[in-house]
Scaffold this active site. Sequence first.
Site, PDB file in Angstrom:
ATOM      1  N   LYS A 285     -15.068  -1.819 -52.090  1.00 49.06           N
ATOM      2  CA  LYS A 285     -16.215  -1.805 -51.180  1.00 49.06           C
ATOM      3  C   LYS A 285     -15.973  -0.800 -50.057  1.00 49.06           C
ATOM      4  O   LYS A 285     -14.949  -0.879 -49.359  1.00 49.06           O
ATOM      5  CB  LYS A 285     -16.457  -3.207 -50.617  1.00 49.06           C
ATOM      6  CG  LYS A 285     -16.929  -4.183 -51.692  1.00 49.06           C
ATOM      7  CD  LYS A 285     -17.010  -5.595 -51.191  1.00 49.06           C
ATOM      8  CE  LYS A 285     -18.196  -5.837 -50.309  1.00 49.06           C
ATOM      9  NZ  LYS A 285     -18.294  -7.271 -49.913  1.00 49.06           N
TER      10      LYS A 285
HETATM   11  O1  G3P Z   1     -20.002  -9.748 -48.314  1.00 46.35           O
HETATM   12  C1  G3P Z   1     -21.050  -9.202 -47.602  1.00 46.35           C
HETATM   13  C2  G3P Z   1     -22.160 -10.149 -47.289  1.00 46.35           C
HETATM   14  O2  G3P Z   1     -22.349 -11.030 -48.354  1.00 46.35           O
HETATM   15  C3  G3P Z   1     -22.045 -10.829 -45.984  1.00 46.35           C
HETATM   16  O3  G3P Z   1     -22.818 -11.959 -45.932  1.00 46.35           O
HETATM   17  O4  G3P Z   1     -23.382 -14.139 -44.955  1.00 46.35           O
HETATM   18  O5  G3P Z   1     -21.794 -12.609 -43.731  1.00 46.35           O
HETATM   19  O6  G3P Z   1     -24.217 -12.071 -43.874  1.00 46.35           O
HETATM   20  P1  G3P Z   1     -23.056 -12.737 -44.542  1.00 46.35           P
END
Ligand code: G3P
Length: 225
Positions: free
Chosen positions: A86
């Site tokens: 990533k």
């Molecule tokens: O991994 C990236 C993304 O899924 C982050 O999610 O829940 O931290 O906005 P969140």
Amino acid sequence: MRLLIDNANLELIKQMYEYYPVDGVTTNPSILAKEKRPPFEVLREIRKWIGPEADLHAQVIARDAEGMVTDAERICRELGENTFVKIPVNREGLKATKLLYAKGIRVTGTAVYTRMQGWLAGKAGASYVAPYVNRIDNLGGCGVQTAKDIHDMLRKNNIACDILAASFKNSQQVQELALYGAGAATVSPDVMEGFIRNTTVDSAVDAFISDFEGLTSPGMTMAAL
Ligand code: G3P
């Protein structure tokens, strides 16, 4: 649409694998921090358990393109095939994505909030780009629409890249992108459990069992007839 688990806790990953049709695991530095253990120790355990065929996504930390490439090479050495690195889609990240594409390392462009980021990362050679659906909603945008638009931009420009939609807070967001034909979505275990939680279904199943037990005897099953 491929379905991945957005978590690094091995016990939760095992539970999700037992019950849901999942294709792999995604992590980010914040997710790894919650495990309070050395990051590569956690990632290697996940790889060992999900197996070499499953997708595993792990993120670089370096801020400059050369450092991102070095991080990416280490991640791939540690985690083997079917690992996606990533890379944040910013200026340095685009440079790193181009360099990694040339080396045959697969990239997931992450921290995507705009259509332009998604299109550029795909064009630079990313295999996936990850629009942050709920975070876009929280900024007053429409995360699902941004994800759909990036999907369309990639398809209409013949770019061999799929969206890996991320940052979901409810089933509806995921379902809408599955209906649209998105390439992949990564979902936290709590949101994934919400996919199928439905008391109306539970009541229907209870009524079927109760009718059958009335016909036969309490606790009876088809196998026990
Ligand atoms: O991994 C990236 C993304 O899924 C982050 O999610 O829940 O931290 O906005 P969140």
